[in-house]
Scaffold this active site. Structure first.
Site, short mmCIF file in Angstrom:
data_model
loop_
_atom_site.label_atom_id
_atom_site.label_comp_id
_atom_site.label_asym_id
_atom_site.label_seq_id
_atom_site.Cartn_x
_atom_site.Cartn_y
_atom_site.Cartn_z
N SER A 64 0.70 -1.27 0.11
CA SER A 64 0.05 0.04 0.05
C SER A 64 0.87 1.36 0.05
CB SER A 64 -0.75 -0.01 1.22
OG SER A 64 -1.65 -1.23 1.42
N1 SAH Z 1 -0.93 -4.55 4.11
C1 SAH Z 1 -0.26 -5.12 2.88
C2 SAH Z 1 -1.08 -4.50 1.72
C3 SAH Z 1 -1.08 -5.76 0.71
S1 SAH Z 1 -2.32 -5.61 -0.53
C4 SAH Z 1 1.06 -4.40 3.05
O1 SAH Z 1 1.38 -3.63 3.72
O2 SAH Z 1 1.97 -4.67 1.98
C5 SAH Z 1 -3.61 -6.72 0.22
C6 SAH Z 1 -3.28 -8.00 0.41
O3 SAH Z 1 -4.49 -8.84 0.72
C7 SAH Z 1 -2.77 -8.90 -0.55
O4 SAH Z 1 -1.51 -9.59 -0.35
C8 SAH Z 1 -3.98 -9.97 -1.00
O5 SAH Z 1 -3.34 -11.38 -1.30
C9 SAH Z 1 -4.62 -9.99 0.52
N2 SAH Z 1 -5.85 -10.55 0.44
C10 SAH Z 1 -6.85 -10.29 -0.31
N3 SAH Z 1 -7.96 -10.98 0.21
C11 SAH Z 1 -7.56 -11.73 1.47
C12 SAH Z 1 -8.47 -12.46 2.27
N4 SAH Z 1 -9.53 -12.93 1.97
N5 SAH Z 1 -7.58 -13.01 3.31
C13 SAH Z 1 -6.36 -12.83 3.23
N6 SAH Z 1 -5.55 -12.20 2.49
C14 SAH Z 1 -6.24 -11.45 1.50
#
Ligand code: SAH
Length: 214
Positions: A64
């Site tokens: 993000s």
């Molecule tokens: N907090 C992260 C943001 C990553 S983007 C950071 O700081 O880098 C969002 C993430 O949510 C992705 O890696 C995606 O695979 C995950 N995601 C989406 N749906 C999900 C679910 N149902 N359970 C767990 N992870 C999920």
């Protein structure tokens, strides 16, 4: 795992940028100033790691934007020792910010490769994270209730099942919507009573059901 003077200098500029965009919580600002974001990204992005932008982290996902991480964290009104559930570990950067602020973090990721990579990095950096490979829609009922829940992927609607895992008086921060999301802060006033506030538009990768072995 090198944090050079150049990285530190760029990080100071990033901190000034998020302050100028409206972030006020000093503990959030200090954490963004401390976490070496470049280590959470592929080395090909090293020169861009302190731009206030999201970047690819593999498996079609993104780290993000720092402002968004700071904004969501500020909305959580974090206290030291808070038990926080994060859905979407991704790179582990948001988890590192929460851990740096003294939270106990339980983070779920549906992509196995991202789960493994973020877990190793956070441990290498000395953080004690509790991370899980699984579907965040299920949460962690056995470990509930949580003081705070942060969802870092766009959910189509408020995930009822996760609200159940929130303490009375607890806070959930979740972006809701399909193409563009509205950032919502939900305060659980009683078992069936919630205060929902809207904090404007953001863009996230979608929150999807199930887990993926990649
Ligand atoms: N907090 C992260 C943001 C990553 S983007 C950071 O700081 O880098 C969002 C993430 O949510 C992705 O890696 C995606 O695979 C995950 N995601 C989406 N749906 C999900 C679910 N149902 N359970 C767990 N992870 C999920």
């Amino acid at each position: 795992m090198i944090d050079t003077y150049r990285h530190k200098g760029l990080r100071k500029k990033l901190v000034q940028e998020i302050i100028s965009k409206g972030i006020k919580d000093q503990k959030v600002i200090d954490a963004i100033g401390k976490i070496p974001r470049h280590l959470f990204m592929d080395s090909t992005f090293d020169k861009m790691a302190y731009q206030d932008k999201p970047f690819p982290i593999g498996s079609g996902q993104t780290i993000s934007q720092p402002y968004t991480v700071a904004f969501q964290t500020e909305l959580l009104q974090l206290k030291k020792g808070d038990k926080v559930l994060e859905v979407g570990t991704g790179s582990g950067y948001q988890a590192a910010v929460l851990l740096e602020m003294g939270a106990k973090v339980y983070s779920i990721e549906r992509h196995h490769s991202l789960y493994l990579k973020s877990l190793k990095l956070l441990h290498d950096l000395g953080f004690e994270v509790n991370s899980y490979y699984g579907d965040g829609y299920k949460g962690k009922p056995a470990l509930s209730p949580f003081d705070k829940i942060i969802i870092t992927a766009g959910a189509p609607e408020i995930p009822e099942n996760l609200i159940k895992q929130l303490k009375i008086g607890g806070i959930m921060v979740v972006p809701i919507g399909s193409n563009v999301q509205k950032m919502k802060r939900i305060i659980k006033i009683s078992e069936n009573n919630f205060d929902v506030e809207d904090f404007g538009d953001f863009v996230f990768v979608p929150m999807l059901k199930g887990k993926i072995n990649s």
